[in-house]
Scaffold this active site. Sequence first.
Site, PDB file in Angstrom:
ATOM      1  N   ASP A  18       1.674  -7.729   2.444  1.00 61.39           N
ATOM      2  CA  ASP A  18       1.985  -8.942   1.680  1.00 61.39           C
ATOM      3  C   ASP A  18       1.095 -10.111   2.111  1.00 61.39           C
ATOM      4  O   ASP A  18       0.593 -10.142   3.233  1.00 61.39           O
ATOM      5  CB  ASP A  18       3.468  -9.295   1.887  1.00 61.39           C
ATOM      6  N   ARG A  31      -6.488 -15.468  -6.698  1.00 62.79           N
ATOM      7  CA  ARG A  31      -5.623 -14.509  -5.982  1.00 62.79           C
ATOM      8  C   ARG A  31      -6.299 -13.148  -5.794  1.00 62.79           C
ATOM      9  O   ARG A  31      -6.147 -12.503  -4.763  1.00 62.79           O
ATOM     10  CB  ARG A  31      -4.304 -14.330  -6.734  1.00 62.79           C
ATOM     11  N   HIS A  35      -6.727  -9.831  -2.812  1.00 62.97           N
ATOM     12  CA  HIS A  35      -6.512  -8.385  -2.974  1.00 62.97           C
ATOM     13  C   HIS A  35      -7.789  -7.621  -2.596  1.00 62.97           C
ATOM     14  O   HIS A  35      -7.726  -6.560  -1.973  1.00 62.97           O
ATOM     15  CB  HIS A  35      -6.125  -8.054  -4.416  1.00 62.97           C
ATOM     16  N   ARG A  69       4.026  -9.805 -13.080  1.00 64.57           N
ATOM     17  CA  ARG A  69       3.006 -10.798 -12.703  1.00 64.57           C
ATOM     18  C   ARG A  69       2.092 -11.097 -13.902  1.00 64.57           C
ATOM     19  O   ARG A  69       2.047 -10.314 -14.856  1.00 64.57           O
ATOM     20  CB  ARG A  69       2.173 -10.267 -11.532  1.00 64.57           C
ATOM     21  N   LEU A 129      -3.731  13.382   8.297  1.00 62.61           N
ATOM     22  CA  LEU A 129      -2.922  12.182   8.017  1.00 62.61           C
ATOM     23  C   LEU A 129      -2.437  12.237   6.573  1.00 62.61           C
ATOM     24  O   LEU A 129      -3.223  12.491   5.655  1.00 62.61           O
ATOM     25  CB  LEU A 129      -3.773  10.915   8.222  1.00 62.61           C
ATOM     26  N   LEU A 191      13.042  -6.660   2.528  1.00 61.07           N
ATOM     27  CA  LEU A 191      12.535  -5.307   2.284  1.00 61.07           C
ATOM     28  C   LEU A 191      11.864  -5.170   0.920  1.00 61.07           C
ATOM     29  O   LEU A 191      11.099  -4.232   0.703  1.00 61.07           O
ATOM     30  CB  LEU A 191      13.675  -4.287   2.375  1.00 61.07           C
TER      31      LEU A 191
HETATM   32  C1  IPE Z   1       6.175  -6.557  -1.957  1.00 62.89           C
HETATM   33  O1  IPE Z   1       5.543  -7.786  -2.024  1.00 62.89           O
HETATM   34  C2  IPE Z   1       5.381  -5.544  -2.700  1.00 62.89           C
HETATM   35  C3  IPE Z   1       4.050  -5.269  -2.152  1.00 62.89           C
HETATM   36  C4  IPE Z   1       3.559  -5.701  -1.044  1.00 62.89           C
HETATM   37  C5  IPE Z   1       3.266  -4.397  -2.963  1.00 62.89           C
HETATM   38  P1  IPE Z   1       6.002  -8.897  -3.067  1.00 62.89           P
HETATM   39  O2  IPE Z   1       5.124 -10.067  -2.829  1.00 62.89           O
HETATM   40  O3  IPE Z   1       6.037  -8.352  -4.430  1.00 62.89           O
HETATM   41  O4  IPE Z   1       7.502  -9.192  -2.581  1.00 62.89           O
HETATM   42  P2  IPE Z   1       8.448 -10.411  -2.906  1.00 62.89           P
HETATM   43  O5  IPE Z   1       8.432 -10.589  -4.383  1.00 62.89           O
HETATM   44  O6  IPE Z   1       7.892 -11.601  -2.189  1.00 62.89           O
HETATM   45  O7  IPE Z   1       9.773 -10.011  -2.352  1.00 62.89           O
HETATM   46  C1  IPE Z   2       0.672  -8.446  -1.750  1.00 66.10           C
HETATM   47  O1  IPE Z   2       0.210  -9.747  -1.784  1.00 66.10           O
HETATM   48  C2  IPE Z   2      -0.041  -7.557  -2.748  1.00 66.10           C
HETATM   49  C3  IPE Z   2       0.772  -7.203  -3.907  1.00 66.10           C
HETATM   50  C4  IPE Z   2       2.049  -7.433  -4.073  1.00 66.10           C
HETATM   51  C5  IPE Z   2       0.086  -6.499  -4.976  1.00 66.10           C
HETATM   52  P1  IPE Z   2       0.812 -10.808  -2.797  1.00 66.10           P
HETATM   53  O2  IPE Z   2       0.010 -10.759  -4.050  1.00 66.10           O
HETATM   54  O3  IPE Z   2       2.269 -10.607  -2.966  1.00 66.10           O
HETATM   55  O4  IPE Z   2       0.527 -12.164  -2.023  1.00 66.10           O
HETATM   56  P2  IPE Z   2       1.479 -13.418  -1.920  1.00 66.10           P
HETATM   57  O5  IPE Z   2       2.817 -12.951  -1.446  1.00 66.10           O
HETATM   58  O6  IPE Z   2       1.549 -14.022  -3.295  1.00 66.10           O
HETATM   59  O7  IPE Z   2       0.806 -14.311  -0.931  1.00 66.10           O
HETATM   60 MG    MG Z   3       3.897 -11.318  -1.982  1.00 62.38          MG
END
Ligand code: IPE
Ligand code: IPE
Ligand code: MG
Length: 239
Positions: A18, A31, A35, A69, A129, A191
């Site tokens: 995350d 953003r 990634h 999203r 793995l 979680l």
């Molecule tokens: C959880 O992250 C999913 C992934 C890392 C792929 P999110 O960014 O979607 O989680 P929330 O929405 O903050 O709980």
């Molecule tokens: C996790 O990073 C990757 C995915 C959920 C695809 P985020 O995109 O959720 O990044 P934040 O939480 O907005 O910083």
């Molecule tokens: Mg996130």
Amino acid sequence: MHSLDHEKLPTHVAIIMDGNGRWAKLRNLPRIEGHIVGVESVREVVIMTRELRIPYLTLYAFSKENWVRPKDEVRKLLELLGLYLDKELPLMLEKGVRFNVIGERRDFPEALQAKFAEVMGRTAKNKDLVLNLALSYSGRKEILNAVVTLIEDVKKGLIKKIDERVFKKHLYTGAMPDPDLLIRTSGEMRLSNFLLWQMAYTEIYVTDTFWPDFRGDQYVAALREFGQRERRFGRVKED
Ligand code: IPE
Ligand code: IPE
Ligand code: MG
């Protein structure tokens, strides 16, 4: 390289990757740049997991909930996923990595589904793995799907008694051991619908580091802390 007590290493590490968006925002970047750099972290963590001889790694890359999203972010994420698979396949073959998707594969465009199948097929015999990539994954959906397939098996007379062992086999993770360690980057204490059944006794490690900055040294720190945890599974403390 790192002083880790191999006896205390986990067998299965799960990671909620995350903070890519926040990493990018901090740098005034779109953003997707977060990634893109996050993919480098994936590569580093996969290689280290393999070198440490940890046999299972499960990475949360895209949740069932993430489909809401902005269209443009989802489109670019899918594009990145396709590129990742093309680029990493040779490394997976070289390092003995078996690639596996957990989640609702049918939610993805057909070309990507074909790519999942190709990479899974070509790495199927690798033994060093297991790399589970959680894609369009929802822990609750996984449990529900397991219930449905379990009922079908009962109707077919394939199962007489339902217990935890039988139930577990119907999850995406099947016969794999449950995660010993969950790492979540970027500070969120939740979680987010990840491996709900499997994480009943998983040790949780949360770091404020954003995923694109989570590299080998941060991984070692998490593994080192895991080695110091006392897992009790309901028992009393052993002196
Ligand atoms: C959880 O992250 C999913 C992934 C890392 C792929 P999110 O960014 O979607 O989680 P929330 O929405 O903050 O709980
Ligand atoms: C996790 O990073 C990757 C995915 C959920 C695809 P985020 O995109 O959720 O990044 P934040 O939480 O907005 O910083
Ligand atoms: Mg996130």
